[in-house]
Design an enzyme around this catalytic site. Structure first.
Site, mmCIF file in Angstrom:
data_model
loop_
_atom_site.group_PDB
_atom_site.id
_atom_site.type_symbol
_atom_site.label_atom_id
_atom_site.label_comp_id
_atom_site.label_asym_id
_atom_site.label_seq_id
_atom_site.Cartn_x
_atom_site.Cartn_y
_atom_site.Cartn_z
ATOM 1 N N CYS A 105 -30.716 -7.770 14.233
ATOM 2 C CA CYS A 105 -29.278 -7.708 14.525
ATOM 3 C C CYS A 105 -28.560 -8.998 14.119
ATOM 4 O O CYS A 105 -27.482 -8.967 13.550
ATOM 5 C CB CYS A 105 -29.096 -7.449 16.020
ATOM 6 S SG CYS A 105 -27.402 -7.588 16.585
ATOM 7 N N SER B 63 -11.924 5.411 0.295
ATOM 8 C CA SER B 63 -11.836 5.497 1.757
ATOM 9 C C SER B 63 -11.557 6.922 2.196
ATOM 10 O O SER B 63 -10.578 7.531 1.762
ATOM 11 C CB SER B 63 -10.709 4.591 2.272
ATOM 12 O OG SER B 63 -10.963 3.273 1.902
ATOM 13 N N LEU C 180 -11.631 -2.296 13.462
ATOM 14 C CA LEU C 180 -11.331 -3.586 14.086
ATOM 15 C C LEU C 180 -10.107 -3.477 14.991
ATOM 16 O O LEU C 180 -9.127 -2.821 14.632
ATOM 17 C CB LEU C 180 -11.006 -4.629 13.004
ATOM 18 C CG LEU C 180 -12.119 -5.036 12.053
ATOM 19 C CD1 LEU C 180 -11.572 -5.974 10.985
ATOM 20 C CD2 LEU C 180 -13.261 -5.712 12.819
ATOM 21 N N CYS D 66 -28.644 -14.404 22.290
ATOM 22 C CA CYS D 66 -29.015 -13.653 21.071
ATOM 23 C C CYS D 66 -30.382 -14.119 20.576
ATOM 24 O O CYS D 66 -31.204 -13.302 20.158
ATOM 25 C CB CYS D 66 -27.996 -13.890 19.961
ATOM 26 S SG CYS D 66 -26.572 -12.808 20.053
ATOM 27 N N CYS E 96 0.833 -1.200 0.000
ATOM 28 C CA CYS E 96 0.000 0.000 0.000
ATOM 29 C C CYS E 96 0.866 1.247 0.000
ATOM 30 O O CYS E 96 1.954 1.251 0.595
ATOM 31 C CB CYS E 96 -0.908 -0.001 1.231
ATOM 32 S SG CYS E 96 -2.158 1.285 1.135
ATOM 33 N N CYS F 231 -21.394 -9.275 12.821
ATOM 34 C CA CYS F 231 -20.317 -9.935 12.047
ATOM 35 C C CYS F 231 -19.497 -10.890 12.921
ATOM 36 O O CYS F 231 -19.157 -10.565 14.064
ATOM 37 C CB CYS F 231 -19.416 -8.840 11.489
ATOM 38 S SG CYS F 231 -17.919 -9.423 10.713
ATOM 39 N N CYS G 102 -12.763 -15.109 3.887
ATOM 40 C CA CYS G 102 -13.218 -13.745 4.178
ATOM 41 C C CYS G 102 -11.991 -12.848 4.261
ATOM 42 O O CYS G 102 -10.912 -13.300 4.675
ATOM 43 C CB CYS G 102 -13.989 -13.725 5.504
ATOM 44 S SG CYS G 102 -14.298 -12.068 6.155
ATOM 45 N N ASP G 103 -12.168 -11.592 3.904
ATOM 46 C CA ASP G 103 -11.081 -10.616 3.963
ATOM 47 C C ASP G 103 -10.512 -10.487 5.379
ATOM 48 O O ASP G 103 -9.350 -10.137 5.567
ATOM 49 C CB ASP G 103 -11.674 -9.262 3.508
ATOM 50 C CG ASP G 103 -10.597 -8.272 3.148
ATOM 51 O OD1 ASP G 103 -9.449 -8.688 2.930
ATOM 52 O OD2 ASP G 103 -10.909 -7.063 3.087
HETATM 53 S S1 SF4 Z 1 -19.989 -12.118 8.634
HETATM 54 FE FE1 SF4 Z 1 -18.065 -11.001 8.955
HETATM 55 S S2 SF4 Z 1 -16.536 -12.608 9.277
HETATM 56 FE FE2 SF4 Z 1 -18.307 -13.588 8.326
HETATM 57 S S3 SF4 Z 1 -17.877 -13.585 6.128
HETATM 58 FE FE3 SF4 Z 1 -19.065 -11.716 6.592
HETATM 59 S S4 SF4 Z 1 -17.522 -10.130 6.957
HETATM 60 FE FE4 SF4 Z 1 -16.483 -12.130 7.105
HETATM 61 S S1 SF4 Z 2 -6.284 0.696 5.541
HETATM 62 FE FE1 SF4 Z 2 -6.218 0.575 3.294
HETATM 63 S S2 SF4 Z 2 -5.172 2.447 2.664
HETATM 64 FE FE2 SF4 Z 2 -4.735 2.172 4.822
HETATM 65 S S3 SF4 Z 2 -2.777 1.052 4.924
HETATM 66 FE FE3 SF4 Z 2 -4.449 -0.455 4.992
HETATM 67 S S4 SF4 Z 2 -4.756 -1.067 2.871
HETATM 68 FE FE4 SF4 Z 2 -3.614 0.864 2.845
HETATM 69 S S1 SF4 Z 3 -28.293 -6.982 20.395
HETATM 70 FE FE1 SF4 Z 3 -27.568 -8.363 18.828
HETATM 71 S S2 SF4 Z 3 -25.630 -9.180 19.621
HETATM 72 FE FE2 SF4 Z 3 -26.762 -8.326 21.333
HETATM 73 S S3 SF4 Z 3 -27.958 -10.043 22.201
HETATM 74 FE FE3 SF4 Z 3 -29.275 -8.959 20.731
HETATM 75 S S4 SF4 Z 3 -29.010 -10.105 18.831
HETATM 76 FE FE4 SF4 Z 3 -27.276 -10.637 20.159
#
Ligand code: SF4
Ligand code: SF4
Ligand code: SF4
Length: 388
Positions: free
Chosen positions: A327, A122, A196, A318, A15, A331, A277-278
């Site tokens: 909800c 971004s 994150l 949940c 990057c 993720c 997943c990323d």
């Molecule tokens: S819910 Fe979150 S961890 Fe799961 S595939 Fe989607 S972005 Fe990835």
């Molecule tokens: S968040 Fe995106 S723009 Fe920033 S260092 Fe990471 S990859 Fe590069």
């Molecule tokens: S708000 Fe979302 S994460 Fe929290 S208990 Fe309810 S469903 Fe689960």
């Protein structure tokens, strides 16, 4: 095989910016090989050939990083030519690019516009919030002005774009000003994602970390700003809110983190290695390699590591929660394993509760205005059993 979703990293984690909270830098540092360099044309060809020949209906390709534009425009010309060559089943192909914007110039704008690439750029709000975390790698200088110039260029060239804003502590504290700034600029397509914390490290240890209470307050404030504009019929598109409203109307959310379970994706590193997943591009999650494996083998590995199944191990409370139908536990990347209950609990649970306590009525009002039928909740996502 249903529609297929592929995320490609043409420049691995390389990057031209350095952002204090970069989750991908964190991931690359936690694997045996940090960078896989630039993706070769052979690898690109294998990815496109194998996925397009299997997809039915649609195939979406997202190019992300690191910074994908570092790979150069000629690589993206090749993308289009391989997509054309292997579209034997006449499927609909969607391309999108997620960029930090530093290299966006006239040539990129013309390419993105002419080839209908939906572009995510971004930007973390206003100058002080953006420059607090997002610096140029070359000389550690601020990047806000340069990114705003790139956005102006996208506008001049009529490129469809949305603004992606990472919600860290500073952004959360300044959302009123940020929202006003975006509105003044008429940047009406917005996506906000919670910052994150580093993988497998305790939450809340970094200056940029967003704490559940602050995130809950952020969501609530943002919704109230949005709701005021909705009343005046001038609200921007905010992805998370649109998905909640869609769920209330009985639609399946397009955003994977609002579905309750992980989705089936092929996320491809520059050497062709593939991950589910990323947020999970570390050695232990590698599903194979597009240069060596067939799609069936990659899917078999996905089952073997039980990636999708794990997102079903959700905190039993949940399922009893009033807000669960909307909800769905959030993720998987924000869920932490609790050995006492043998299930995952979402770190932002408190935030979601605060948000729904304050905003559910407003969400329902918007949903009901769009449909005369009473709103209904979407069922838990059904993943085909053979993919679990
Ligand atoms: S819910 Fe979150 S961890 Fe799961 S595939 Fe989607 S972005 Fe990835
Ligand atoms: S968040 Fe995106 S723009 Fe920033 S260092 Fe990471 S990859 Fe590069
Ligand atoms: S708000 Fe979302 S994460 Fe929290 S208990 Fe309810 S469903 Fe689960």
């Amino acid at each position: 095989m249903p529609p297929i979703s592929v995320l490609i990293k043409p420049s691995s984690g390389m990057c031209n910016m350095t952002c204090d909270y970069c989750f991908y830098c964190d991931e690359t540092q936690k694997r045996a090989q940090e960078s896989y360099g630039f993706m070769s044309e052979t690898t690109l060809k294998n990815v496109i050939r194998k996925t397009m020949l299997r997809a039915e209906g649609t195939a979406s390709y997202t190019f992300q990083g690191g910074e994908p534009t570092l790979r150069g425009l000629d690589f993206f010309e090749k993308v289009l030519s391989y997509q054309k060559q292997y579209n034997k089943n006449k499927i609909q192909v969607y391309n999108s690019l997620q960029t930090n914007g530093l290299l966006i110039d006239e040539a990129w704008c013309r390419f993105l516009r002419e080839n209908h690439f939906l572009t995510g750029i971004s930007l973390d709000g206003i100058q002080k919030t953006h420059d607090a975390c997002r610096h140029s790698r070359k000389d550690n200088t601020p990047t806000f002005d340069r990114i705003c110039r790139s956005i102006a260029l996208l506008e001049t060239h009529h490129v469809d774009f949305n603004i992606l804003t990472v919600v860290n502590q500073t952004v959360a504290q300044n959302i009123q000003e940020i929202y006003a700034f975006y509105r003044q600029k008429k940047w009406n397509y917005q996506q906000y994602i919670a910052c994150l914390d580093p993988f497998h490290e305790p939450h809340g240890q970094n200056s940029y970390s967003i704490h559940p209470e602050n995130y809950g307050q952020f969501l609530t404030e943002l919704f109230h700003l949005w709701y005021k504009d909705w009343k005046k019929n001038r609200q921007p598109y905010i992805r998370q809110f649109e998905n909640y409203i869609g769920i209330l109307l009985g639609h399946f959310p397009e955003s994977c983190d609002q579905r309750g379970t992980c989705s089936i994706q092929y996320v491809v590193e520059a050497d062709g290695s593939v991950y589910p997943c990323d947020f999970y591009m570390m050695d232990e999650y590698c599903l194979g390699n597009f240069n060596e494996n067939r799609l069936e083998e990659i899917d078999a590995k996905r089952r073997e590591i039980a990636f999708l199944k794990r997102s079903l191990l959700l905190d039993p409370s949940c399922k009893l929660c009033t807000y669960y139908p909307l909800c769905k536990g959030g993720c998987q990347r924000n869920r932490d394993w609790n050995p006492e209950i043998e299930a995952y609990q979402n770190y932002f649970c408190q935030s979601y509760r605060m948000f729904f306590d304050a905003c559910l009525d407003g969400l329902m009002e918007v949903a009901n205005s769009l449909s005369h039928a009473p709103h209904k909740f979407c069922e838990f996502q059904n993943i085909p059993q053979d993919l679990l």
